[in-house]
Design an enzyme around this catalytic site. Structure first.
Site, PDB file in Angstrom:
ATOM      1  N   LYS A   9       3.460  -3.434  -6.718  1.00 37.03           N
ATOM      2  CA  LYS A   9       3.780  -4.242  -5.775  1.00 37.03           C
ATOM      3  C   LYS A   9       2.704  -5.439  -5.891  1.00 37.03           C
ATOM      4  O   LYS A   9       3.011  -6.597  -5.471  1.00 37.03           O
ATOM      5  CB  LYS A   9       3.424  -3.498  -4.430  1.00 37.03           C
ATOM      6  CG  LYS A   9       4.522  -2.529  -4.153  1.00 37.03           C
ATOM      7  CD  LYS A   9       4.283  -1.844  -2.622  1.00 37.03           C
ATOM      8  CE  LYS A   9       5.050  -0.364  -2.833  1.00 37.03           C
ATOM      9  NZ  LYS A   9       6.439  -0.658  -2.345  1.00 37.03           N
ATOM     10  N   ARG A  27      16.775  -2.216 -10.119  1.00 41.22           N
ATOM     11  CA  ARG A  27      18.010  -1.286 -10.589  1.00 41.22           C
ATOM     12  C   ARG A  27      18.890  -1.212  -9.452  1.00 41.22           C
ATOM     13  O   ARG A  27      18.869  -2.155  -8.534  1.00 41.22           O
ATOM     14  CB  ARG A  27      17.109   0.104 -10.396  1.00 41.22           C
ATOM     15  CG  ARG A  27      16.588   0.440  -9.102  1.00 41.22           C
ATOM     16  CD  ARG A  27      16.389   1.767  -8.844  1.00 41.22           C
ATOM     17  NE  ARG A  27      15.363   1.839  -7.554  1.00 41.22           N
ATOM     18  CZ  ARG A  27      15.706   1.722  -6.328  1.00 41.22           C
ATOM     19  NH1 ARG A  27      16.918   1.539  -5.860  1.00 41.22           N
ATOM     20  NH2 ARG A  27      14.853   1.905  -5.310  1.00 41.22           N
ATOM     21  N   HIS A  86      10.386   5.936   7.006  1.00 44.16           N
ATOM     22  CA  HIS A  86      10.322   4.722   5.868  1.00 44.16           C
ATOM     23  C   HIS A  86      11.301   4.704   4.952  1.00 44.16           C
ATOM     24  O   HIS A  86      11.472   3.851   3.788  1.00 44.16           O
ATOM     25  CB  HIS A  86       8.845   4.509   5.319  1.00 44.16           C
ATOM     26  CG  HIS A  86       7.876   4.277   6.377  1.00 44.16           C
ATOM     27  ND1 HIS A  86       7.883   3.086   7.043  1.00 44.16           N
ATOM     28  CD2 HIS A  86       6.597   4.788   6.489  1.00 44.16           C
ATOM     29  CE1 HIS A  86       7.031   3.072   7.898  1.00 44.16           C
ATOM     30  NE2 HIS A  86       5.986   4.035   7.392  1.00 44.16           N
ATOM     31  N   GLU A 142      -1.945  -5.113   4.226  1.00 45.79           N
ATOM     32  CA  GLU A 142      -0.763  -6.147   4.688  1.00 45.79           C
ATOM     33  C   GLU A 142      -0.857  -5.946   6.301  1.00 45.79           C
ATOM     34  O   GLU A 142      -1.162  -5.033   6.765  1.00 45.79           O
ATOM     35  CB  GLU A 142       0.579  -5.690   4.273  1.00 45.79           C
ATOM     36  CG  GLU A 142       1.279  -6.251   3.011  1.00 45.79           C
ATOM     37  CD  GLU A 142       2.457  -5.838   2.682  1.00 45.79           C
ATOM     38  OE1 GLU A 142       3.208  -5.016   3.415  1.00 45.79           O
ATOM     39  OE2 GLU A 142       2.918  -5.956   1.571  1.00 45.79           O
TER      40      GLU A 142
HETATM   41  P1  ADP Z   1       8.574   1.721  -0.753  1.00 48.03           P
HETATM   42  O1  ADP Z   1       8.368   1.107  -1.953  1.00 48.03           O
HETATM   43  O2  ADP Z   1       7.858   2.541  -0.281  1.00 48.03           O
HETATM   44  O3  ADP Z   1       9.913   1.696  -0.063  1.00 48.03           O
HETATM   45  P2  ADP Z   1       8.298  -1.026   1.130  1.00 48.03           P
HETATM   46  O4  ADP Z   1       7.213  -1.805   0.902  1.00 48.03           O
HETATM   47  O5  ADP Z   1       9.664  -1.426   0.465  1.00 48.03           O
HETATM   48  O6  ADP Z   1       7.842   0.622   0.610  1.00 48.03           O
HETATM   49  O7  ADP Z   1       8.181  -0.461   2.420  1.00 48.03           O
HETATM   50  C1  ADP Z   1       9.292   0.385   3.115  1.00 48.03           C
HETATM   51  C2  ADP Z   1       9.353   0.310   4.410  1.00 48.03           C
HETATM   52  O8  ADP Z   1       8.110   0.585   5.493  1.00 48.03           O
HETATM   53  C3  ADP Z   1      10.001  -1.165   5.139  1.00 48.03           C
HETATM   54  O9  ADP Z   1      11.349  -1.111   4.953  1.00 48.03           O
HETATM   55  C4  ADP Z   1       9.354  -0.948   6.351  1.00 48.03           C
HETATM   56  O10 ADP Z   1      10.226  -0.220   7.239  1.00 48.03           O
HETATM   57  C5  ADP Z   1       7.983  -0.465   6.283  1.00 48.03           C
HETATM   58  N1  ADP Z   1       6.967  -1.519   6.121  1.00 48.03           N
HETATM   59  C6  ADP Z   1       6.593  -1.812   4.839  1.00 48.03           C
HETATM   60  N2  ADP Z   1       5.629  -2.957   4.899  1.00 48.03           N
HETATM   61  C7  ADP Z   1       5.577  -3.179   6.332  1.00 48.03           C
HETATM   62  C8  ADP Z   1       4.622  -4.068   7.006  1.00 48.03           C
HETATM   63  N3  ADP Z   1       3.896  -4.776   6.646  1.00 48.03           N
HETATM   64  N4  ADP Z   1       4.786  -4.003   8.416  1.00 48.03           N
HETATM   65  C9  ADP Z   1       5.780  -3.193   9.017  1.00 48.03           C
HETATM   66  N5  ADP Z   1       6.351  -2.430   8.302  1.00 48.03           N
HETATM   67  C10 ADP Z   1       6.539  -2.167   6.720  1.00 48.03           C
END
Ligand code: ADP
Length: 501
Positions: free
Chosen positions: A126, A302, A245, A210
């Protein structure tokens, strides 16, 4: 770094799908339509699986645990070489975002149907991803875009950004490796825990910070890039209905984006793909706040689970495009040729018990009857009598519906759920009824906290009672319509084969 062009004579005669279940079948169906032979790999737990029987050839690669089968890149490549395979499609999960595997496939002289190891590596972290896209001015969630181990310094930055803060593992994925810190007093303890969790779960303790977006929606954009410098986006999918999530319900397009924001997000997505020299199908994920400000989250290198909703509204077969790109062919359409037509919904049908906090409910599927009809697509990987193994993700199927409008797609979804019979395991079908009836969902006013805000087993029971009454009424109405509908299975747009065989 342009990739090697395999099969410059444009042949790819045999593809091995390094995956199982619905996605293995889905990839093989397109390959077959393109006149390409298919090879399945399977573990001892999947001997009877539909994907094994569908393939032209099949090879057992080991015992049930994925570490001994679907994650054994060496065995998969060995099987591919023995059978004269010239392309490997990784599906999603398992080895799909493993740069070493992609490299080993290429080193074996076989085309990896996906991006280069270089793109996978950058976007797999990330933090590296954020660094790569920085020069393109892509909006980022406020925070600290570099790994931090100094707790005192991290706390200071968190204070500046403002609480609540999300501590994220750089190597995280699948909804894991995130910790919300509501207030400063808890910061130190939570950060220490986040680092040690990241170390044990991902073998990499790097974390970053974040701002926690209070009421976000998860909106992602599909991208396709060929090896000739053409990059297009295929609009958005909204995936805000999540548990732990992780996505359960997706739709395309989103009910909230304006054409102007869609255009900007699409352009930013194309730039993210350019930033890592992307080729193939990929997805850029964003969080969107209530003012339609959007922030880059990550890129998935992917095919996504939820890709069918994009296929339904654009008429593009994404797997076909992946294969064409891997053969070195240019995209045969431009951005201006693409348009959103209608609306699509997807429900992931998991063998999970919504009444028991979505715990997996593995076991034998004693009854399995598929819904069918116009505007219904079912991508599944099981049949009646088969057992859902406890070793893998417990997804049984993806139920996808299409409509001219969002309400029409929802309506068809509810009808389809009512006609989908699964017994022997608990599933997310009743949860689907709950969501697709819910005012917050139908009105489009929801965020990623939908489940936490509205969902309880009691509400589910009440809703499914109402659902049963509606189902009875629908059944009467359907009987009148059915003769016509049931004679046209798979009659969804763009010449798609039905999800069933
Ligand atoms: P992963 O790679 O584990 O899927 P992501 O970064 O894509 O993680 O985040 C997955 C989910 O987590 C998002 O769809 C959202 O629901 C929540 N999320 C991620 N970052 C944030 C943030 N900064 N604030 C609020 N919710 C977040």
């Amino acid at each position: 770094m342009p990739s090697k062009s395999y099969n410059s004579d444009n042949t790819m005669q045999k593809i091995l799908v390094a995956n199982r279940g619905e996605i293995a079948l889905r990839v093989m169906r397109t390959a077959r339509k393109m006149g390409i032979l298919t090879v399945a790999v399977y573990s001892e737990a999947d001997r009877l699986s539909p994907h094994v029987r569908y393939a032209d050839e099949a090879v057992c690669i080991g015992p049930p645990p994925s570490s001994q089968s679907y994650l054994r890149g060496d065995k998969i490549i060995e099987a591919a070489k023995a059978l004269g395979v010239d392309g490997i499609h990784p599906g999603y999960g398992f080895l799909s975002e493993n740069a070493s595997f992609a490299r080993a496939v290429e080193d074996a002289g076989i085309a990896f149907i996906g991006p280069s190891p270089f793109s996978i590596e950058i976007m797999g972290s990330k933090l590296a991803a954020k660094a790569a896209v920085k020069e393109y001015d892509i909006p980022m969630v406020p925070g600290l875009d570099e790994a931090i181990t100094d707790v005192a310094k991290a706390k200071e930055i968190a204070r500046e950004v403002g609480f609540p803060i999300l501590i994220k593992a750089s190597a995280g994925g699948g909804g894991k490796g995130m910790r919300i810190v509501e207030e400063e007093a808890n910061f130190e303890a939570q950060m220490k825990r986040a680092v040690s969790e990241a170390e044990s779960a991902f073998g990499d303790g790097s974390v970053f910070l974040e701002k926690y977006i209070a009421s976000p929606r998860h909106i992602e954009i599909q991208v396709l890039a060929d090896t000739h410098g053409n990059v297009v986006h295929l609009f958005e999918r909204e995936c805000s209905i999540q548990r732990r999530h992780q996505k359960v319900i997706e739709e395309a397009p989103s009910s909230i984006l304006t054409p102007e924001v869609r255009e900007r997000m699409g352009q930013d997505t194309v730039n993210v793909a350019r930033a890592c020299n992307y080729k193939g199908a990929g997805t850029v994920e964003f969080l969107v706040d209530e003012h339609l400000n959007y922030y880059f989250l990550e890129m998935n290198t992917r095919l996504q689970v939820e890709h069918p909703v994009t296929e339904m509204i654009t008429g593009v077969d994404l797997v076909k495009q992946q294969i064409r790109i891997a053969r070195g062919e240019p995209l045969d359409f431009k951005q201006e040729d693409l348009q959103i037509k209608g609306h699509a919904m997807e429900l992931r049908v998991y063998a999970e018990d919504p009444n028991d906090n979505f715990h997996p409910s593995v076991g034998k599927i004693s009854v399995y009857r598929r819904p069918q009809g116009k505007n219904i697509r079912l991508d599944d990987g099981y049949e009646e009598g088969l057992t859902i193994p406890l070793y893998y993700d417990p997804m049984i199927a993806k139920l996808i519906t299409f409509g001219e409008t969002r309400p029409a797609a929802i309506h068809t979804m509810l009808e389809a759920i009512e006609h989908y019979e699964i017994e022997g395991v608990a599933t997310t079908l009743p949860f689907g009824i709950f969501v697709f009836h819910h005012k917050a969902f139908t009105s489009g006013k929801f965020d990623t906290h939908f489940v936490k805000n509205y969902f309880t087993p009691e509400a589910l029971e009440k809703d499914n009672r109402i659902g049963a009454e509606i189902a009875a009424k629908l059944a009467v109405r359907l009987q009148e319509n059915n003769k016509k509908l049931l004679k046209t299975p798979g009659a969804y747009p763009s010449g798609w084969g039905n999800g069933k065989r």
